[in-house]
Design a protein around this motif. Structure first.
Motif, PDB file in Angstrom:
ATOM      1  N   GLY A  87       2.204   5.281  -0.072  1.00 15.91           N
ATOM      2  CA  GLY A  87       1.434   5.829  -1.193  1.00 15.91           C
ATOM      3  C   GLY A  87       0.300   4.927  -1.641  1.00 15.91           C
ATOM      4  N   ASP A  88      -0.193   4.064  -0.745  1.00 16.63           N
ATOM      5  CA  ASP A  88      -1.261   3.111  -1.079  1.00 16.63           C
ATOM      6  C   ASP A  88      -2.617   3.730  -0.700  1.00 16.63           C
ATOM      7  OD1 ASP A  88      -3.008   0.974  -1.374  1.00 16.63           O
ATOM      8  OD2 ASP A  88      -1.575  -0.497  -0.593  1.00 16.63           O
ATOM      9  N   ALA A  89      -3.233   4.427  -1.648  1.00 15.96           N
ATOM     10  CA  ALA A  89      -4.474   5.156  -1.371  1.00 15.96           C
ATOM     11  C   ALA A  89      -5.624   4.217  -1.030  1.00 15.96           C
ATOM     12  CB  ALA A  89      -4.850   6.024  -2.570  1.00 15.96           C
ATOM     13  N   ALA A  90      -5.747   3.105  -1.762  1.00 19.15           N
ATOM     14  CA  ALA A  90      -6.854   2.173  -1.511  1.00 19.15           C
ATOM     15  C   ALA A  90      -6.758   1.581  -0.105  1.00 19.15           C
ATOM     16  CB  ALA A  90      -6.843   1.063  -2.567  1.00 19.15           C
ATOM     17  N   ARG A  91      -5.547   1.205   0.295  1.00 22.46           N
ATOM     18  CA  ARG A  91      -5.372   0.632   1.638  1.00 22.46           C
ATOM     19  C   ARG A  91      -5.616   1.684   2.711  1.00 22.46           C
ATOM     20  NH1 ARG A  91      -0.474  -0.676   4.843  1.00 22.46           N
ATOM     21  NH2 ARG A  91      -1.077  -2.267   6.375  1.00 22.46           N
ATOM     22  N   ALA A  92      -5.134   2.908   2.479  1.00 27.52           N
ATOM     23  CA  ALA A  92      -5.350   3.980   3.451  1.00 27.52           C
ATOM     24  C   ALA A  92      -6.844   4.242   3.641  1.00 27.52           C
ATOM     25  CB  ALA A  92      -4.642   5.248   2.991  1.00 27.52           C
ATOM     26  N   GLU A  93      -7.580   4.252   2.563  1.00 27.90           N
ATOM     27  CA  GLU A  93      -9.028   4.477   2.637  1.00 27.90           C
ATOM     28  C   GLU A  93      -9.714   3.362   3.411  1.00 27.90           C
ATOM     29  OE1 GLU A  93     -12.764   5.489  -0.375  1.00 27.90           O
ATOM     30  OE2 GLU A  93     -10.921   4.597  -1.166  1.00 27.90           O
TER      31      GLU A  93
END
Length: 253
Positions: free
Chosen positions: A219-225
């Motif tokens: 659920g790590d949106a910043a890392r996924a981006e």
């Protein structure tokens, strides 16, 4: 005093085309959904005040666009249709046939859109979806032994991105990503495929995708981006090394 050049006039629209538009408006005004039955031919003639031939040609136009479906036999007639995803992608790809689309054009868009898609999916995927993504990455977990296998690995990698699009809850974002994956799969050729094969780029690309799956699962949106943005830069570099280009041809639905 000089004359102002006349603006080119719009092409005249035939009566069947106008009636086809009227039928579409009629459907929209009634908020009809896929599968709703349309008036029969006689009712259409009375409704729009045109001839049988005009109604039939208008319905053929709408059927060709995928907006209506005609069935014969008991319970038959004309029904509201839905343009399929594959038809929409094919029509748009055929538009770009005339636009001299380049791989650079595609990656200019991918670098903007796909990181946003990745961020939006963080923390939203179920265990089965996470497992499906990992399974796709495993399809290219070893060095290619031939140009054919290397192309298969490219296609498997693009399936990963198409699958991410499939999971999106934003239909426009999903369409854009899956459309670009379709173009790269069906219309891209590589002048320097496997000349020589760059194992470092393959491993880095696979590592990016595995790291991305971990970020999505956490659920790590910043890392996924961030991972997806780096992945897009690496993919673009690979395309440049292999002198990839978009073929000018139509694609089937």
């Amino acid at each position: 005093m000089t004359d102002t050049p006349a603006k080119p006039s719009s092409p005249r629209r035939s009566r069947p085309v106008k009636v086809a538009d009227q039928i579409k408006d009629w459907v929209v005004q009634r908020d009809l959904k896929q599968g709703a039955k349309l008036p029969n031919e006689a009712e259409m003639i009375a409704l729009f005040g045109v001839s049988k031939g005009t109604v039939r040609e208008a319905m053929r136009i709408l059927e060709a666009q995928g907006l209506i479906v005609t069935r014969t036999g008991p319970g038959g007639g004309s029904f509201v249709g839905e343009v399929s995803l594959e038809r929409a992608k094919s029509l748009l790809a055929n538009y770009f046939y005339f636009q001299d689309l380049s791989v650079s054009d595609i990656y200019q868009m991918r670098k903007v859109v796909e990181p946003e898609l990745a961020a939006s999916l963080a923390g939203t995927l179920c265990p089965d979806q996470i497992a499906e993504l990992r399974g796709l990455v495993q399809q290219y977990d070893r060095p290619a032994e031939s140009p054919e296998e290397e192309r298969d690995q490219h296609i498997a990698s693009l399936k990963f991105h198409a699958k991410l699009a499939e999971y999106s809850r934003n239909p426009l974002l999903a369409f854009m990503v899956s459309f670009m994956a379709r173009i790269l799969t069906d219309l891209t050729v590589y002048r320097r495929l496997y000349e020589p094969h760059n194992e470092e780029l393959r491993v880095r690309g696979q590592r990016h995708q595995l790291d991305l799956v971990e970020a999505l699962e956490a659920g790590d949106a910043a890392r996924a981006e961030a991972i997806m943005r780096s992945h897009m830069l690496g993919a673009e570099s690979l395309m440049q090394r292999q002198e990839a280009r978009v073929m000018r041809r139509f694609i089937a639905e």
